[in-house]
Scaffold this active site. Sequence first.
Site, PDB file in Angstrom:
ATOM      1  N   SER A   1      28.743  -0.280 -30.400  1.00 18.66           N
ATOM      2  CA  SER A   1      27.756   0.859 -31.805  1.00 18.66           C
ATOM      3  C   SER A   1      28.868   0.874 -32.860  1.00 18.66           C
ATOM      4  CB  SER A   1      26.768   1.348 -31.722  1.00 18.66           C
ATOM      5  OG  SER A   1      27.315   2.699 -30.603  1.00 18.66           O
ATOM      6  N   GLU A   2      29.985   1.481 -32.683  1.00 16.17           N
ATOM      7  CA  GLU A   2      31.371   1.854 -33.536  1.00 16.17           C
ATOM      8  C   GLU A   2      32.250   1.202 -32.753  1.00 16.17           C
ATOM      9  OE1 GLU A   2      30.530   6.172 -35.232  1.00 16.17           O
ATOM     10  OE2 GLU A   2      28.270   5.695 -35.658  1.00 16.17           O
TER      11      GLU A   2
END
Length: 458
Positions: A359-360
């Site tokens: 997600s990051e």
Amino acid sequence: MKYAFPDNFLWGSASSALQTEGAREGETTWDYWFAREPNRFHNGVGPQQTSTFYQHWKTDIQLLKQLNHNSFRTSISWARLIPDGIGEVNPDAVDFYNQVIDELNEQGITPFITLFHFDMPMAMQEIGGWENRDVVDAYARYAQICFELFGDRVLHWFTFNEPIVPVEGGYLYDFHYPNVVDFRRAATVAYHTVLAHAKAVQAYRAGHYAGEIGIVLNLTPSYPRSQNPADVKAAHVADLMFNRSFLDPVLRGEYPADLVALLKSYDQLPACKPEDGFLIAEGKIDLLGINYYQPRRVKCRDSAVNPQAPFMPEWFFDNYEMPGRKMNPHRGWEIYEPGIYDILINLRDNYGNPRCFISENGMGVENEQHFIENGQINDQYRIEFISEHLAWLHKGISEGCNCLGYHMWTFIDNWSWCNAYKNRYGFIQLDVETQQRTIKKSGEWFAATALNNSFDKE
């Protein structure tokens, strides 16, 4: 070599409401803190000076489309939607988020929506923030309102982004408001965050919505200096405190027994209620977001703890700088690409191989204008950073890890907590003065990779 990814792989980026939207009606802890201590913020730049997504959302979503995103994660601001945290819903906020969600879907970009990304409404902090169970209930109500308003079109929800960070920043290491140094209070904040997460999951399940719900954790593998038992134990304790304190409750529905025993032996456990265990067990997620930036390297302590000092995680380990490590010299962080693979293998082998996605992942660089060539930032260093991480991610997937996608931090250079615009992370350069957006070389590379669902690397 060609690295091809599975069909329907999620290509995109992540951002947050507070870091992009700009001024809002409801005050957050960041607004309050900046008004009182602007000296704690890089160059005195506060949370009002963002990349103006609130005004430019439509053209920004066109840029997402240009970068061939098929998904995009951002957050809803609790303080924008419900300015005092518990009262009336702000209709302007509902209109704004409806427009953003509808436009993303219209452009074929699946919205991934986070409910809490460090932006506590100040009205909630004034009654104790996550130390107060009333705030847990207020958050659960806010979550339910979001599901009711947007759950027909948002099919991927995340209760929290990096919930360990407000614990570390606000209650241990003094880099977020309220600047408390108190482990017991930190443990209470962490515990109540897990309860809030579980209540939101409970509400989502009760509503029988069509989508899925998860959480985003910044998983930082803890590597021991050596295989000496003392170093291995130090890494284990660091892993318990910084990773498993959230990972185990959301995937297993319970806390690690050795973490509970450790905190109990030092009288640091938060106050628990008998029914809490049942609630936590209901907070198991459908999808795990993984934020990975750097490893944690630790060794056993080689000096005695000062018994008069505040109880801290560092009573059990020291940080260790590995000789010859690769560094991002601009950010001062180690770059260790195999860490992303190690996280996935750990999840596969020890947590039942949950559905997850990156997600990051990102690389912050200062003074990026030095790399401008013919009017464009030539950030080859970022392309190398992404492609190296993707190669290790690809290896994990090829070995059976259930990873569904990769989101980069971030889309446009944005305001970052106390660092303002010091370190730039975006695929798109932001001119803070004019708000002009210019795609960097890495943005073009990512657009091609997403389009082809693959990339070539020597």
